[in-house]
Design a protein around this motif. Structure first.
Motif, mmCIF file in Angstrom:
data_model
loop_
_atom_site.group_PDB
_atom_site.id
_atom_site.type_symbol
_atom_site.label_atom_id
_atom_site.label_comp_id
_atom_site.label_asym_id
_atom_site.label_seq_id
_atom_site.Cartn_x
_atom_site.Cartn_y
_atom_site.Cartn_z
ATOM 1 N N LYS A 29 81.247 86.780 44.015
ATOM 2 C CA LYS A 29 80.495 87.884 44.588
ATOM 3 C C LYS A 29 81.143 88.347 45.878
ATOM 4 C CE LYS A 29 75.892 89.132 46.305
ATOM 5 N NZ LYS A 29 74.537 88.643 46.648
ATOM 6 N N SER A 30 81.356 89.669 45.949
ATOM 7 C CA SER A 30 81.900 90.261 47.179
ATOM 8 C C SER A 30 80.941 91.366 47.603
ATOM 9 C CB SER A 30 83.302 90.827 46.934
ATOM 10 O OG SER A 30 83.797 91.469 48.097
ATOM 11 N N GLY A 31 80.097 91.061 48.580
ATOM 12 C CA GLY A 31 79.040 92.006 48.951
ATOM 13 C C GLY A 31 78.027 92.085 47.823
ATOM 14 N N ASN A 32 77.830 93.288 47.295
ATOM 15 C CA ASN A 32 76.926 93.468 46.158
ATOM 16 C C ASN A 32 77.675 93.647 44.839
ATOM 17 O OD1 ASN A 32 74.591 93.380 47.791
ATOM 18 N ND2 ASN A 32 74.867 95.544 48.356
ATOM 19 N N ILE A 33 78.957 93.316 44.850
ATOM 20 C CA ILE A 33 79.793 93.545 43.675
ATOM 21 C C ILE A 33 80.340 92.215 43.158
ATOM 22 C CG2 ILE A 33 81.869 94.692 42.800
ATOM 23 C CD1 ILE A 33 81.566 96.736 45.020
ATOM 24 N N MET A 34 80.283 92.032 41.832
ATOM 25 C CA MET A 34 80.904 90.877 41.202
ATOM 26 C C MET A 34 82.355 91.235 40.878
ATOM 27 S SD MET A 34 78.751 88.455 41.191
ATOM 28 C CE MET A 34 79.668 87.313 40.155
ATOM 29 N N ARG A 35 83.273 90.418 41.338
ATOM 30 C CA ARG A 35 84.696 90.683 41.123
ATOM 31 C C ARG A 35 85.319 89.600 40.242
ATOM 32 N NH1 ARG A 35 86.356 94.766 44.319
ATOM 33 N NH2 ARG A 35 85.161 95.236 46.216
ATOM 34 N N GLU A 36 86.339 89.998 39.516
ATOM 35 C CA GLU A 36 87.107 89.064 38.692
ATOM 36 C C GLU A 36 88.593 89.274 38.982
ATOM 37 O OE1 GLU A 36 86.179 89.776 34.625
ATOM 38 O OE2 GLU A 36 84.028 89.519 34.894
ATOM 39 N N GLU A 37 89.333 88.181 39.020
ATOM 40 C CA GLU A 37 90.767 88.338 39.246
ATOM 41 C C GLU A 37 91.529 87.123 38.732
ATOM 42 O OE1 GLU A 37 92.056 86.997 43.539
ATOM 43 O OE2 GLU A 37 90.412 88.457 43.704
ATOM 44 N N LEU A 38 92.798 87.370 38.403
ATOM 45 C CA LEU A 38 93.690 86.273 38.033
ATOM 46 C C LEU A 38 94.150 85.607 39.322
ATOM 47 C CD1 LEU A 38 95.483 84.714 36.003
ATOM 48 C CD2 LEU A 38 97.195 86.520 36.294
ATOM 49 N N VAL A 39 93.752 84.373 39.503
ATOM 50 C CA VAL A 39 94.095 83.651 40.727
ATOM 51 C C VAL A 39 95.564 83.222 40.703
ATOM 52 C CG1 VAL A 39 93.584 81.651 42.180
ATOM 53 C CG2 VAL A 39 91.735 82.806 40.943
ATOM 54 N N LYS A 40 95.982 82.632 39.572
ATOM 55 C CA LYS A 40 97.348 82.106 39.499
ATOM 56 C C LYS A 40 97.716 81.814 38.054
ATOM 57 C CE LYS A 40 101.059 80.391 41.644
ATOM 58 N NZ LYS A 40 101.931 81.158 42.553
ATOM 59 N N LEU A 41 98.968 82.037 37.727
ATOM 60 C CA LEU A 41 99.526 81.601 36.451
ATOM 61 C C LEU A 41 100.393 80.386 36.756
ATOM 62 C CD1 LEU A 41 99.730 82.238 33.417
ATOM 63 C CD2 LEU A 41 101.792 83.559 33.910
ATOM 64 N N ILE A 42 99.878 79.222 36.417
ATOM 65 C CA ILE A 42 100.517 77.964 36.792
ATOM 66 C C ILE A 42 101.442 77.489 35.667
ATOM 67 C CG2 ILE A 42 100.130 75.573 37.489
ATOM 68 C CD1 ILE A 42 97.316 76.409 38.383
ATOM 69 N N ILE A 43 102.690 77.218 35.988
ATOM 70 C CA ILE A 43 103.644 76.680 35.020
ATOM 71 C C ILE A 43 103.475 75.163 34.973
ATOM 72 C CG2 ILE A 43 106.045 76.537 34.321
ATOM 73 C CD1 ILE A 43 104.951 79.364 34.423
ATOM 74 N N LEU A 44 103.180 74.641 33.782
ATOM 75 C CA LEU A 44 103.001 73.201 33.599
ATOM 76 C C LEU A 44 104.314 72.612 33.092
ATOM 77 C CD1 LEU A 44 99.499 73.334 31.877
ATOM 78 C CD2 LEU A 44 99.989 73.001 34.300
ATOM 79 N N THR A 45 105.059 71.991 33.974
ATOM 80 C CA THR A 45 106.400 71.519 33.621
ATOM 81 C C THR A 45 106.382 70.169 32.921
ATOM 82 O OG1 THR A 45 106.597 70.567 35.830
ATOM 83 C CG2 THR A 45 107.485 72.786 35.492
ATOM 84 N N GLY A 46 105.310 69.415 33.102
ATOM 85 C CA GLY A 46 105.230 68.082 32.491
ATOM 86 C C GLY A 46 104.271 68.051 31.325
ATOM 87 N N ARG A 47 103.531 66.969 31.229
ATOM 88 C CA ARG A 47 102.558 66.826 30.152
ATOM 89 C C ARG A 47 101.349 67.732 30.415
ATOM 90 N NH1 ARG A 47 101.115 60.711 29.314
ATOM 91 N NH2 ARG A 47 100.512 60.966 31.501
ATOM 92 N N THR A 48 100.537 67.906 29.370
ATOM 93 C CA THR A 48 99.375 68.797 29.505
ATOM 94 C C THR A 48 98.069 68.062 29.195
ATOM 95 O OG1 THR A 48 99.700 69.569 27.212
ATOM 96 C CG2 THR A 48 100.682 70.879 28.986
ATOM 97 N N THR A 49 97.997 66.791 29.598
ATOM 98 C CA THR A 49 96.729 66.078 29.484
ATOM 99 C C THR A 49 95.761 66.631 30.529
ATOM 100 O OG1 THR A 49 97.349 64.367 31.082
ATOM 101 C CG2 THR A 49 97.977 64.001 28.774
ATOM 102 N N GLY A 50 94.481 66.314 30.381
ATOM 103 C CA GLY A 50 93.485 66.806 31.326
ATOM 104 C C GLY A 50 93.796 66.402 32.751
ATOM 105 N N LEU A 51 94.266 65.176 32.927
ATOM 106 C CA LEU A 51 94.587 64.684 34.263
ATOM 107 C C LEU A 51 95.770 65.437 34.855
ATOM 108 C CD1 LEU A 51 94.058 62.642 36.502
ATOM 109 C CD2 LEU A 51 95.517 61.006 35.281
ATOM 110 N N ASP A 52 96.801 65.666 34.037
ATOM 111 C CA ASP A 52 97.993 66.379 34.522
ATOM 112 C C ASP A 52 97.678 67.827 34.875
ATOM 113 O OD1 ASP A 52 99.860 64.216 34.175
ATOM 114 O OD2 ASP A 52 99.723 64.555 32.019
#
Length: 300
Positions: A29-52
């Motif tokens: 929420k920003s003031g009276n407006i709901m906003r959506e945005e792409l925060v980050k596109l993260i490159i996963l260089t290693g494994r993709t388990t939940g912990l990683d």
């Protein structure tokens, strides 16, 4: 950063080069407006388990000076690495923020899973279509010759579309283009002396046409569920509307009314001696009625 609280949505996928990427979206929420945005596109260089995945996520947010404590809900694709009981991403996030989180399974992803489950009867359709498309598109000479053929017959298309299993709308778009260019494809393959028996098989062609029609309906629903500013109540209403349409489809098919299946209708009307075929029209309609029921059950 300044929001009092925010929700996140995560989408993990693998790009064409084989690298896993995690797209992180935020709604706040920003003031009276709901906003959506792409925060980050993260490159996963290693494994993709939940912990990683969580470690990469937490490190990225720390570098961006975004407070994890303000997260109130998480939307994921429901994969084990995300919702795992012990080392899943959400479990790791809960342990980090030390408060409860509202969890959601992405509605669009659920819709895609329902579509795949409902269309498993036609597992013989997409592999053949993909094989033919690859034969034409994956070879430079074939691609140029097919494009030349389309120009000669004054086609509105310049070629075929490649199938991408990751892109949810791809199946319907590929099938639609394939069916629109079916006669040109047959002509081209004949010139190349390459035979695909399925292209002369009435039952396979009927399945192709039905798949093309029903995936167009799925794509229409998928598009309604996409886009910024979506409200879950509206999304649920769109899904309920689609389920009601399935009942209409069934009732029409029982009466052999095919107005919602234009490709199938055109195919059955154009197929000579269909009634004398081993596969009768009644058998075909009965088969597709069962498929629609399977689709509806998948949504329940």
């Amino acid at each position: 950063k300044c929001a009092e609280m925010y929700s996140i949505a995560l989408d993990e996928s693998t790009d064409i080069s084989g690298y896993a990427q995690l797209a992180v979206f935020a709604r706040y929420k920003s003031g009276n407006i709901m906003r959506e945005e792409l925060v980050k596109l993260i490159i996963l260089t290693g494994r993709t388990t939940g912990l990683d995945v969580f470690k990469e996520f937490a490190d990225t947010f720390m570098k961006m000076n975004i407070d994890l404590q303000k997260i109130v809900s998480v939307t994921t694709d429901g994969a084990p690495s995300m919702i795992g009981k012990n080392i899943g991403f959400i479990q790791q996030l809960k342990q980090s923020v030390q408060h409860s989180l509202i969890e959601f399974h992405c509605l669009i992803h659920q819709e895609v899973l329902c579509a795949k489950q409902g269309l498993k009867t036609f597992s013989n359709v997409m592999p053949v279509v993909t094989k033919i498309v690859n034969f034409i598109n994956a070879r430079a000479l074939n691609k140029r010759e097919f494009a030349k053929l389309l120009v000669e017959i004054d086609s509105q298309y310049s070629g075929l579309l490649m199938y991408n299993n990751v892109r949810w709308l791809s199946r319907g778009q590929v099938l639609n283009r394939f069916v629109d260019l079916l006669e040109e494809i047959k002509l081209f393959l004949h010139e190349k002396n390459d035979v695909f028996d399925e292209l002369s098989n009435i039952e396979w062609l009927s399945d192709l046409m039905f798949c093309c029609d029903i995936t167009q309906h799925f794509n229409e629903l998928n598009k309604k569920l996409q886009g910024p500013g979506q409200v879950v109540l509206v999304m649920f209403e769109n899904i309920k509307t689609f389920m009601a349409k399935l009942d209409i489809f069934s009732n029409d098919l029982k009466m052999k009314i095919l107005k919602y299946f234009p490709y199938l209708q055109k195919h059955l009307q154009a197929t000579e001696n269909f009634e004398n075929s081993i596969i009768t029209q009644d058998h075909t309609i009965k088969k597709y009625l069962a498929v629609i029921q399977e689709i509806k059950q998948a949504f329940l």
